[in-house]
Write a protein that holds these residues in place. Structure first.
Motif, mmCIF file in Angstrom:
data_model
loop_
_atom_site.group_PDB
_atom_site.id
_atom_site.type_symbol
_atom_site.label_atom_id
_atom_site.label_comp_id
_atom_site.label_asym_id
_atom_site.label_seq_id
_atom_site.Cartn_x
_atom_site.Cartn_y
_atom_site.Cartn_z
ATOM 1 N N GLY A 58 -17.082 21.058 15.971
ATOM 2 C CA GLY A 58 -17.832 21.443 14.842
ATOM 3 C C GLY A 58 -17.790 22.674 13.975
ATOM 4 N N ASN A 59 -17.180 23.449 14.589
ATOM 5 C CA ASN A 59 -16.685 24.848 14.064
ATOM 6 C C ASN A 59 -15.374 24.480 13.099
ATOM 7 N N MET A 60 -14.448 23.610 13.770
ATOM 8 C CA MET A 60 -13.326 23.182 13.033
ATOM 9 C C MET A 60 -13.578 22.444 11.776
ATOM 10 N N ALA A 61 -14.486 21.679 11.954
ATOM 11 C CA ALA A 61 -14.914 20.536 10.959
ATOM 12 C C ALA A 61 -15.641 21.541 9.738
ATOM 13 N N LYS A 62 -16.530 22.340 10.256
ATOM 14 C CA LYS A 62 -17.234 23.093 9.013
ATOM 15 C C LYS A 62 -16.210 23.825 8.139
ATOM 16 N N LYS A 63 -15.251 24.387 8.766
ATOM 17 C CA LYS A 63 -14.126 24.895 8.251
ATOM 18 C C LYS A 63 -13.358 24.113 7.139
#
Length: 111
Positions: A58-63
């Protein structure tokens, strides 16, 4: 209303005009997987095993979405939050089991 004005021309026939802006962006794959793993971490019994990857993805996708690589920020955010909830539930389950509040005997008998 004046009858001296000619009527408007009929609509043109032929191929439809393509929408402006080109090809729409696809959903980010990491956002989809984050949401799936977040749901699995809360609903199923593998809260920590699925919750940690949901948080990371989720964190990687948001970036990536902020950098313009696809869409699906809401899915990424939901997967991130569900992953956190799953990990918290998993840690709570481990604490309750370690303190003896929860006990599993391994038998199916209820008496």
């Amino acid at each position: 209303m004046s009858y001296s004005e000619p009527p408007p021309p009929p609509p043109q026939y032929g191929a439809p005009v393509p929408p402006a802006g080109g090809v729409p962006q696809k959903n980010n794959g990491k956002a989809i997987w984050s949401l799936v793993l977040g749901i699995v971490s809360v609903v199923c019994g593998c809260s920590i095993l699925a919750g940690i990857p949901a948080i990371i993805l989720g964190n990687m996708a948001k970036k990536e979405i902020d950098a313009g690589q696809g869409t699906g920020r809401g899915m990424a955010q939901a997967g991130y939050i569900l992953g956190i909830i799953g990990v918290v539930l998993g840690v709570l389950w481990i604490i309750l089991y370690a303190t003896g509040v929860l006990e599993f005997s391994g038998s199916a008998s209820t008496s």
